[in-house]
Write a protein that holds these residues in place. Structure first.
Motif, PDB file in Angstrom:
ATOM      1  N   MET A  18     -30.460 -27.090  23.093  1.00 30.56           N
ATOM      2  CA  MET A  18     -31.277 -28.263  22.757  1.00 30.56           C
ATOM      3  C   MET A  18     -30.365 -29.445  22.474  1.00 30.56           C
ATOM      4  O   MET A  18     -29.609 -29.432  21.523  1.00 30.56           O
ATOM      5  N   ALA A  19     -30.462 -30.421  23.352  1.00 33.25           N
ATOM      6  CA  ALA A  19     -29.591 -31.572  23.140  1.00 33.25           C
ATOM      7  C   ALA A  19     -30.003 -32.728  24.022  1.00 33.25           C
ATOM      8  O   ALA A  19     -30.517 -32.537  25.115  1.00 33.25           O
ATOM      9  N   GLN A  20     -29.768 -33.913  23.529  1.00 34.01           N
ATOM     10  CA  GLN A  20     -29.947 -35.075  24.386  1.00 34.01           C
ATOM     11  C   GLN A  20     -28.595 -35.465  24.968  1.00 34.01           C
ATOM     12  O   GLN A  20     -27.553 -35.116  24.420  1.00 34.01           O
ATOM     13  N   VAL A  21     -28.631 -36.157  26.089  1.00 32.83           N
ATOM     14  CA  VAL A  21     -27.408 -36.645  26.726  1.00 32.83           C
ATOM     15  C   VAL A  21     -27.455 -38.160  26.699  1.00 32.83           C
ATOM     16  O   VAL A  21     -28.481 -38.757  26.991  1.00 32.83           O
ATOM     17  N   LEU A  22     -26.311 -38.728  26.306  1.00 31.03           N
ATOM     18  CA  LEU A  22     -26.285 -40.174  26.146  1.00 31.03           C
ATOM     19  C   LEU A  22     -25.061 -40.722  26.867  1.00 31.03           C
ATOM     20  O   LEU A  22     -23.950 -40.252  26.638  1.00 31.03           O
ATOM     21  N   LEU A  23     -25.273 -41.670  27.763  1.00 30.12           N
ATOM     22  CA  LEU A  23     -24.149 -42.361  28.386  1.00 30.12           C
ATOM     23  C   LEU A  23     -24.143 -43.787  27.865  1.00 30.12           C
ATOM     24  O   LEU A  23     -25.156 -44.474  27.928  1.00 30.12           O
ATOM     25  N   LYS A  24     -22.980 -44.190  27.321  1.00 28.01           N
ATOM     26  CA  LYS A  24     -22.887 -45.549  26.777  1.00 28.01           C
ATOM     27  C   LYS A  24     -21.869 -46.341  27.560  1.00 28.01           C
ATOM     28  O   LYS A  24     -20.676 -46.059  27.490  1.00 28.01           O
ATOM     29  N   ASN A  25     -22.335 -47.329  28.320  1.00 26.40           N
ATOM     30  CA  ASN A  25     -21.459 -48.228  29.085  1.00 26.40           C
ATOM     31  C   ASN A  25     -20.397 -47.485  29.877  1.00 26.40           C
ATOM     32  O   ASN A  25     -19.204 -47.757  29.774  1.00 26.40           O
ATOM     33  N   ILE A  26     -20.869 -46.546  30.688  1.00 26.40           N
ATOM     34  CA  ILE A  26     -19.937 -45.726  31.456  1.00 26.40           C
ATOM     35  C   ILE A  26     -19.494 -46.449  32.721  1.00 26.40           C
ATOM     36  O   ILE A  26     -20.321 -46.962  33.465  1.00 26.40           O
ATOM     37  N   THR A  27     -18.176 -46.468  32.939  1.00 27.27           N
ATOM     38  CA  THR A  27     -17.628 -47.007  34.181  1.00 27.27           C
ATOM     39  C   THR A  27     -16.673 -45.987  34.769  1.00 27.27           C
ATOM     40  O   THR A  27     -15.935 -45.342  34.043  1.00 27.27           O
ATOM     41  N   LYS A  28     -16.744 -45.812  36.096  1.00 25.76           N
ATOM     42  CA  LYS A  28     -15.746 -44.987  36.771  1.00 25.76           C
ATOM     43  C   LYS A  28     -15.181 -45.776  37.932  1.00 25.76           C
ATOM     44  O   LYS A  28     -15.918 -46.251  38.791  1.00 25.76           O
ATOM     45  N   ARG A  29     -13.878 -45.935  37.911  1.00 27.09           N
ATOM     46  CA  ARG A  29     -13.204 -46.712  38.936  1.00 27.09           C
ATOM     47  C   ARG A  29     -12.083 -45.886  39.541  1.00 27.09           C
ATOM     48  O   ARG A  29     -11.383 -45.169  38.841  1.00 27.09           O
ATOM     49  N   TRP A  30     -11.934 -45.964  40.862  1.00 31.48           N
ATOM     50  CA  TRP A  30     -10.731 -45.424  41.511  1.00 31.48           C
ATOM     51  C   TRP A  30     -10.035 -46.599  42.147  1.00 31.48           C
ATOM     52  O   TRP A  30     -10.487 -47.085  43.186  1.00 31.48           O
ATOM     53  N   GLY A  31      -8.971 -47.060  41.532  1.00 31.80           N
ATOM     54  CA  GLY A  31      -8.314 -48.260  42.047  1.00 31.80           C
ATOM     55  C   GLY A  31      -9.297 -49.410  42.029  1.00 31.80           C
ATOM     56  O   GLY A  31      -9.874 -49.729  41.002  1.00 31.80           O
ATOM     57  N   ASP A  32      -9.533 -50.001  43.202  1.00 29.61           N
ATOM     58  CA  ASP A  32     -10.458 -51.128  43.283  1.00 29.61           C
ATOM     59  C   ASP A  32     -11.900 -50.676  43.453  1.00 29.61           C
ATOM     60  O   ASP A  32     -12.828 -51.442  43.277  1.00 29.61           O
ATOM     61  N   PHE A  33     -12.069 -49.411  43.829  1.00 28.52           N
ATOM     62  CA  PHE A  33     -13.418 -48.945  44.122  1.00 28.52           C
ATOM     63  C   PHE A  33     -14.156 -48.581  42.828  1.00 28.52           C
ATOM     64  O   PHE A  33     -13.667 -47.809  42.007  1.00 28.52           O
ATOM     65  N   VAL A  34     -15.325 -49.185  42.669  1.00 27.54           N
ATOM     66  CA  VAL A  34     -16.122 -48.889  41.482  1.00 27.54           C
ATOM     67  C   VAL A  34     -17.181 -47.851  41.846  1.00 27.54           C
ATOM     68  O   VAL A  34     -18.047 -48.097  42.690  1.00 27.54           O
ATOM     69  N   GLY A  35     -17.089 -46.672  41.230  1.00 26.92           N
ATOM     70  CA  GLY A  35     -18.054 -45.614  41.506  1.00 26.92           C
ATOM     71  C   GLY A  35     -19.303 -45.785  40.670  1.00 26.92           C
ATOM     72  O   GLY A  35     -20.434 -45.694  41.163  1.00 26.92           O
ATOM     73  N   VAL A  36     -19.108 -46.006  39.380  1.00 30.83           N
ATOM     74  CA  VAL A  36     -20.213 -46.226  38.466  1.00 30.83           C
ATOM     75  C   VAL A  36     -19.859 -47.455  37.640  1.00 30.83           C
ATOM     76  O   VAL A  36     -18.752 -47.543  37.107  1.00 30.83           O
ATOM     77  N   ASP A  37     -20.787 -48.404  37.573  1.00 32.36           N
ATOM     78  CA  ASP A  37     -20.449 -49.709  37.007  1.00 32.36           C
ATOM     79  C   ASP A  37     -21.166 -49.959  35.680  1.00 32.36           C
ATOM     80  O   ASP A  37     -22.318 -50.383  35.663  1.00 32.36           O
TER      81      ASP A  37
END
Lengths: 290, 352
Positions: B1-20
């Motif tokens: 039992m749990a909630q999942v929380l993403l706070k201002n998540i960014t994923k970048r590989w070099g110049d490529f932004v996967g998640v902004d």
């Protein structure tokens, strides 16, 4: 002409070459191993002796047993050491590993050198007068400066092992990198999520899936270690005494230096048996249907 | 039992932004679907929750802990992979038992739990086999059993049905839905298949280019899209999107055809969205405008008409008994109660 006849004619030259260069010498050496076979005397090979060459080697000749002992020890140590180091390096260099890129190219370099050349370079590097290793150890650990590596039986053996491991790591590492790359990444990630530590992922997931490649590596290296000759010949020439005399070195010396072709052929045939066994295993792993 | 929380998540590989710079809260026991075309960042988002990918910045919470620095094994999640990630050298039994084994479950407990999980996905008779000896659907169920054998805080499913054939996918979808209702565990599910998203989700997050474009119930996503991307992505056939303007209470296409009555004042550049089922087909002369049949497709359950007027084409869904042929003339009327207007520049919905 029908295709199914033509195909035999097309492979015939290859078969003839293999027979002339591999099968016939093998059979001829088997024949010679039952003869007196002295190069230094007239009427070579001077008639048949039956099994006497073999019983002589096994019953009467301590040099034979010495070279067997050296070869077995040498093979075991180099195979295990090279494979372990290569596996560790492959884990670091494989896709997703911690090192990559230019390092891989650098790695192939030692393998590009001929074993005889490796033997010569190591002999120079361990030379007590001007050797690189001696100078290095002399600075880092001063008591080791006085040691003459290649004139001590145990140390000479260690140097032989070092040279061999050094020369073989690159190739085996590359083979193992290929093996690691063929393991599906999601099996490793699944195990991580399932709760496995990195060691358990390696032990439970990576290693079992690497077994076919690892088997090929082990067998291949065992074959090459067993037949080591040129490197030893250049590095220590079997010495000091017979401390680093492997079977193939012993065979060469009995045959070429002392002219006892019959006897050396019989010792060679003693070596053929484990070689055939290993080759058979190798072929089974390489050509097995998965 | 749990909630999942993403706070201002960014994923970048070099110049490529996967998640902004995205934030997302998945409620306890919720079934949330990340939906989007390939490369939109949905799988990356899930892999960051699993710990298989490290966010460039931002916080990930599972339950009441920040898990950014936790290894996947310490996050107490279970994941179903697109290619299943089964261990080929282990039997089905050992595959399912593995999460229990590595977590030090007492041996006596493992057997009944593996058998129960296998029973839930109807695999009992295959336990001694290796994955290679199973069909795609069976392997899929092994992956599922391996996930449900424990009671993790969160289920993560990465396109779990995409490798199955169409028929099996429908069956497995229903099984998955049944199972998730039974288990009541927070689930994040990644797919590019809108039908899966619509049928399985409590809420859907529609993603594009690393950004969540809309988050809402399947109903909201379908009936109340908040921008052009979501409107065009959801629905099959895709929503008709027609360029034009609003003048004197009517929508005028760029070709100059007066198509349908629209409230809310004049606007220069807009895009009108209308779903195929909201385009009515009449006999010639009985609709608002007469159009040509460009293509007629009978799918059995309904017919699809591609209609042409000027350079504009529009897809209409008609009764399955309707029979038309290419170049027939039919009357067209757009249902004025189910229209969507979008700003051509911002691509945002214009609400009127």
């Amino acid at each position: 002409m029908r295709d199914n006849k033509l195909k035999y004619i097309l492979v015939l030259p290859a078969i003839i070459v293999v027979f002339a260069t591999a099968v016939w010498p093998l059979i001829e050496s088997l024949r010679l191993s039952f003869t007196v076979g002295r190069l230094t005397k007239p009427n070579f090979p001077q008639g048949y002796l039956g099994w006497e060459n073999y019983t002589w080697a096994f019953m009467e000749e301590p040099a034979f047993w010495n070279s067997v002992e050296v070869t077995v020890l040498y093979t075991l140590i180099t195979v295990i050491l090279t494979t372990l180091i290569a596996l560790g390096l492959a884990m670091l260099l494989a896709p997703g590993g911690r090192l990559r890129g230019g390092v891989q190219t650098l790695l192939i370099l030692p393998f590009a050198m001929s074993p005889a050349l490796i033997g010569v370079s190591f002999r120079f590097m361990f030379n007590p007068e001007f050797g690189l290793f001696d100078a290095f150890f002399g600075v880092v650990i001063p008591p080791l400066a006085e040691i003459s590596w290649l004139s001590d039986p145990t140390l000479a053996f260690v140097v032989c092992v070092m040279a061999d491991v050094w020369g073989w790591i690159p190739f085996l590492t590359l083979v193992l990198i290929g093996g690691l790359a063929s393991i599906p990444q999601d099996t490793i990630e699944a195990a991580q999520v399932d709760g496995a530590s990195s060691w358990r992922v390696f032990k439970d997931i990576t290693l079992p899936q690497l077994v076919p490649v690892l088997a090929v590596v082990l067998i291949l290296k065992a074959i090459f270690s067993l037949k080591t000759f040129d490197q030893i010949y250049m590095l220590t020439n079997g010495g000091p005494g017979t401390a680093t005399q492997t079977l193939s070195h012993y065979i060469y010396f009995s045959g070429m230096k002392y002219g006892q072709i019959g006897y050396s052929a019989s010792v060679a045939w003693v070596m053929v048996i484990p070689m055939i066994l290993l080759t058979f295993l190798y072929a089974r792993y390489v050509f097995q249907k998965r | 039992m749990a909630q999942v929380l993403l706070k201002n998540i960014t994923k970048r590989w070099g110049d490529f932004v996967g998640v902004d710079n995205q934030s997302l809260a998945v409620a306890d026991k919720e079934f949330l679907v990340l939906l989007g075309p390939s490369g939109c960042g949905k799988t990356t988002t899930m892999r960051m929750i699993a710990g298989l990918e490290e966010p460039t910045s931002g916080e990930i919470w599972i339950g009441d802990h920040v898990v950014n620095d936790d290894l996947p094994k310490d996050r107490d999640v279970a994941m179903v992979f697109q290619n299943y990630g089964l261990y080929p050298h282990m039997t089905i039994y050992d595959n399912i038992a593995y999460p229990l084994k590595v977590r030090g479950t007492p041996k006596a407990d493992i057997k009944p739990r593996v058998e129960k999980a296998a029973e839930q996905v109807e695999l009992t008779e295959f336990l001694h086999r290796k994955p290679k000896a199973l069909s795609g659907g069976q392997r899929q169920r092994v992956a599922l059993a391996r996930a449900i054998v424990r009671t993790p805080k969160v289920f993560l499913m990465d396109e779990p049905l995409s490798n199955l054939d169409a028929k099996l996918r429908v069956t497995m979808r229903a099984e998955l839905k049944h199972l998730s209702r039974q288990l009541q565990i927070t689930t994040v599910y990644v797919t590019h298949d809108q039908i899966e998203a619509m049928t399985l989700a409590d809420r859907v997050a529609v993603m594009e280019k690393g950004v969540i474009r809309q988050l809402g119930t399947p109903d909201e996503i379908y009936n109340d899209p908040s921008n052009l991307f979501v409107a065009g992505f959801i629905g099959s056939p895709a929503m008709n999107l027609i360029n034009g303007s609003v003048k004197d209470g009517y929508f005028i296409t760029t070709g100059g055809t007066r198509l349908v009555k629209v409230d809310g004042g004049d606007r220069a550049k807009v895009i009108l969205g209308v779903r195929a089922e909201d385009v009515d087909i009449h006999e010639s002369g009985q609709g608002d405008i007469d159009v040509l049949v460009y293509a007629y497709e009978n799918t059995g359950e309904s017919v699809m008409l591609t209609l042409q007027f000027g350079k504009q084409r529009i897809i209409a869904k008609g009764d399955r008994h309707l029979r038309k042929d290419m170049d027939d003339v039919v009357g067209l009327r757009v249902n004025p109660d189910h229209l969507y207007l979008f700003d051509s520049e911002t691509e945002e919905r214009i609400r009127y």
